[in-house]
Design an enzyme around this catalytic site. Structure first.
Site, short mmCIF file in Angstrom:
data_model
loop_
_atom_site.label_atom_id
_atom_site.label_comp_id
_atom_site.label_asym_id
_atom_site.label_seq_id
_atom_site.Cartn_x
_atom_site.Cartn_y
_atom_site.Cartn_z
N ASP A 1 -8.65 5.69 -5.13
CA ASP A 1 -7.91 6.65 -5.50
C ASP A 1 -8.73 7.74 -4.93
O ASP A 1 -10.07 7.64 -4.96
CB ASP A 1 -7.40 6.48 -6.80
CG ASP A 1 -8.71 6.68 -7.81
OD1 ASP A 1 -8.87 5.57 -8.78
OD2 ASP A 1 -9.67 7.28 -7.69
N HIS B 1 -15.09 0.83 -0.87
CA HIS B 1 -13.86 -0.05 -0.51
C HIS B 1 -12.85 0.77 0.28
O HIS B 1 -11.74 0.43 0.39
CB HIS B 1 -13.24 -0.87 -1.58
CG HIS B 1 -14.19 -1.81 -2.25
ND1 HIS B 1 -14.07 -2.28 -3.42
CD2 HIS B 1 -15.24 -2.34 -1.76
CE1 HIS B 1 -14.78 -3.35 -3.75
NE2 HIS B 1 -15.68 -3.26 -2.65
N THR C 1 -15.78 -1.47 -14.34
CA THR C 1 -15.78 -2.81 -13.25
C THR C 1 -16.11 -4.08 -14.22
O THR C 1 -16.85 -4.18 -14.98
CB THR C 1 -16.72 -2.36 -12.23
OG1 THR C 1 -16.42 -3.30 -11.13
CG2 THR C 1 -18.13 -2.39 -12.62
N SER C 2 -15.23 -5.02 -13.57
CA SER C 2 -15.49 -6.29 -14.49
C SER C 2 -16.59 -7.24 -13.68
O SER C 2 -16.91 -8.31 -14.37
CB SER C 2 -14.16 -7.19 -14.21
OG SER C 2 -13.70 -7.10 -12.59
N TYR D 1 0.77 -1.26 0.12
CA TYR D 1 0.08 -0.09 -0.10
C TYR D 1 0.93 1.31 -0.05
O TYR D 1 0.31 2.15 -0.65
CB TYR D 1 -0.93 0.00 1.36
CG TYR D 1 -2.10 -0.95 0.90
CD1 TYR D 1 -2.15 -2.33 1.54
CD2 TYR D 1 -3.14 -0.58 0.07
CE1 TYR D 1 -3.28 -3.22 1.14
CE2 TYR D 1 -4.32 -1.27 -0.41
CZ TYR D 1 -4.05 -2.71 0.25
OH TYR D 1 -5.10 -3.66 0.00
N GLN E 1 -15.85 1.61 -5.97
CA GLN E 1 -15.04 0.66 -5.51
C GLN E 1 -13.38 1.17 -5.49
O GLN E 1 -12.67 0.35 -4.90
CB GLN E 1 -14.72 -0.67 -6.41
CG GLN E 1 -16.33 -1.43 -6.53
CD GLN E 1 -16.43 -2.30 -7.53
OE1 GLN E 1 -16.43 -3.32 -7.21
NE2 GLN E 1 -16.66 -2.19 -9.03
N ASN E 2 -13.22 2.22 -6.13
CA ASN E 2 -11.62 2.83 -6.14
C ASN E 2 -11.40 3.12 -4.99
O ASN E 2 -12.04 3.92 -4.25
CB ASN E 2 -11.56 3.72 -7.43
CG ASN E 2 -11.87 2.69 -8.71
OD1 ASN E 2 -12.07 1.73 -8.61
ND2 ASN E 2 -12.33 3.81 -9.65
N ALA F 1 -12.96 4.39 -21.17
CA ALA F 1 -14.21 5.53 -20.48
C ALA F 1 -13.90 6.90 -20.87
O ALA F 1 -14.78 7.71 -20.96
CB ALA F 1 -13.63 5.36 -18.92
N GLU G 1 -14.98 -3.63 -22.13
CA GLU G 1 -15.52 -4.93 -22.78
C GLU G 1 -16.55 -5.51 -21.70
O GLU G 1 -16.83 -4.76 -20.74
CB GLU G 1 -14.12 -6.13 -22.69
CG GLU G 1 -13.77 -6.28 -21.42
CD GLU G 1 -12.45 -7.09 -21.30
OE1 GLU G 1 -11.79 -7.02 -22.52
OE2 GLU G 1 -12.09 -7.45 -20.09
N1 APR Z 1 -12.02 2.07 -19.84
C1 APR Z 1 -12.98 1.58 -19.29
N2 APR Z 1 -13.26 0.18 -18.92
C2 APR Z 1 -11.74 -0.04 -18.61
C3 APR Z 1 -10.57 0.47 -19.05
C4 APR Z 1 -10.78 1.64 -19.81
N3 APR Z 1 -9.82 2.46 -20.30
N4 APR Z 1 -9.41 -0.31 -18.95
C5 APR Z 1 -10.09 -1.37 -18.47
N5 APR Z 1 -11.39 -1.26 -18.04
C6 APR Z 1 -12.21 -2.30 -17.60
C7 APR Z 1 -11.84 -3.80 -17.67
O1 APR Z 1 -12.21 -4.06 -19.06
C8 APR Z 1 -12.52 -4.33 -16.66
O2 APR Z 1 -13.80 -4.93 -16.89
O3 APR Z 1 -12.11 -1.98 -16.16
C9 APR Z 1 -12.66 -3.24 -15.44
C10 APR Z 1 -11.65 -3.41 -14.46
O4 APR Z 1 -12.08 -4.74 -13.65
P1 APR Z 1 -11.40 -5.29 -12.41
O5 APR Z 1 -9.69 -5.02 -12.45
O6 APR Z 1 -11.78 -6.50 -11.90
O7 APR Z 1 -11.32 -3.88 -11.39
P2 APR Z 1 -12.75 -3.73 -10.51
O8 APR Z 1 -13.97 -4.38 -11.30
O9 APR Z 1 -12.73 -2.35 -10.09
O10 APR Z 1 -12.53 -4.57 -9.28
C11 APR Z 1 -13.24 -4.55 -8.23
O11 APR Z 1 -11.97 -6.06 -6.85
O12 APR Z 1 -9.90 -6.48 -6.23
C12 APR Z 1 -10.87 -5.99 -5.74
O13 APR Z 1 -11.14 -4.04 -4.17
C13 APR Z 1 -10.75 -4.50 -5.53
O14 APR Z 1 -12.06 -2.51 -5.85
C14 APR Z 1 -11.59 -3.79 -6.56
C15 APR Z 1 -12.55 -4.99 -6.98
#
Ligand code: APR
Length: 241
Positions: free
Chosen positions: A98, A113, A181-182, A58, A95-96, A225, A209
């Site tokens: 930052d 988070h 978010t994924s 961190y 969820q970020n 984004a 995606e």
């Molecule tokens: N623009 C839009 N979407 C994007 C971009 C971009 N430039 N780059 C990546 N992505 C998308 C990816 O396709 C993916 O679906 O952002 C998503 C990121 O997914 P993750 O990496 O799983 O992040 P997130 O969904 O925020 O994770 C949720 O998991 O590990 C924990 O606490 C952590 O808050 C986090 C949580």
């Protein structure tokens, strides 16, 4: 003339909205979880096993966040603009950890988070802004006890913050937008279902995606984004929903 709107908007964001600001996501090919084992650095068990390793992880991310070239991007600013145009109707649930939504102008904001630039004392519970490194010797400025300081972030297995307030907002929203978010991590990944079943909201996914929950969304727009989010906000403000 600004478009008509029919009530509240809840916007969920994930790491993808900050990617073009220079911050890693978690599950992309080059994401954080491809570099470190999340069990070691993002769980209470990992912190007990090796607290200094967690502090180092961190501390590195906290220093990264504060670099001059890590700035809010056009997507963060577009959400700030939407809130400025339709005050009281927009809630961003991120969820970020930052602080880029704040820089982008979002004020009605929940960090479910936690926040990287805050630290918490496990002994007295005090939470405060924190920009420096933390280590196993760091003393709490409130209770002066050393060794109990941790990042004010939510690890796997811990309860996210402000879940009551989030559920309340989802039950009253008419538009739910998910950005960057994924859809892998609950409870955030379940918010789209809550918006549909408790509020019959219109649901939109703006992502690079299709996410795990893509088929649940009534409307999807894929692309970076910084292109997709400002365009969607412009359309919302012009046409309403
Ligand atoms: N623009 C839009 N979407 C994007 C971009 C971009 N430039 N780059 C990546 N992505 C998308 C990816 O396709 C993916 O679906 O952002 C998503 C990121 O997914 P993750 O990496 O799983 O992040 P997130 O969904 O925020 O994770 C949720 O998991 O590990 C924990 O606490 C952590 O808050 C986090 C949580």
């Amino acid at each position: 003339m600004a478009g008509r709107r029919a009530g509240n908007i809840v916007i969920l964001t994930g790491a993808g909205i900050s990617k073009e600001s220079g911050l890693d996501t978690f599950r992309d090919a080059d994401g954080l979880w491809s570099k470190v084992n999340l069990e070691d650095v993002a769980t209470p068990e990992g912190f007990i096993r090796n607290p200094q390793m967690v502090h180092d992880f961190y501390n590195h991310r906290r220093r990264e966040l504060q670099k001059d070239d890590i700035r809010a991007n056009a997507a963060h600013h577009a959400l700030g603009r939407l809130e400025a145009e339709w005050p009281d109707d927009v809630l961003v649930v991120t969820q970020n950890i930052d602080a880029l939504h704040e820089e982008g102008g979002s004020e009605n904001l929940i960090h479910m988070h936690g926040e990287m630039l805050k630290a918490r004392c496990d002994r007295c519970g005090n939470v405060r802004c924190w920009v420096d490194d933390i280590d196993i010797e760091t003393a709490c400025p409130e209770c002066a006890v050393a060794g109990g300081m941790r990042p004010h972030v939510v690890w796997f297995g811990e309860m996210p913050f402000e879940m009551e307030r989030i559920s309340q907002a989802l039950s009253q929203c008419s538009l739910f937008i998910s950005i960057g978010t994924s859809g892998n991590v609950y409870p955030a990944a379940g918010f789209v279902r809550e918006a549909i079943f408790s509020a019959k909201a219109h649901t939109v996914e703006l992502n690079m995606e299709p996410s795990e929950g893509a088929t649940l969304f009534a409307e999807t727009v894929y692309g970076p984004a910084t292109a997709v989010v400002p365009a969607y906000v412009d359309r919302l403000l012009a046409e309403g929903y």
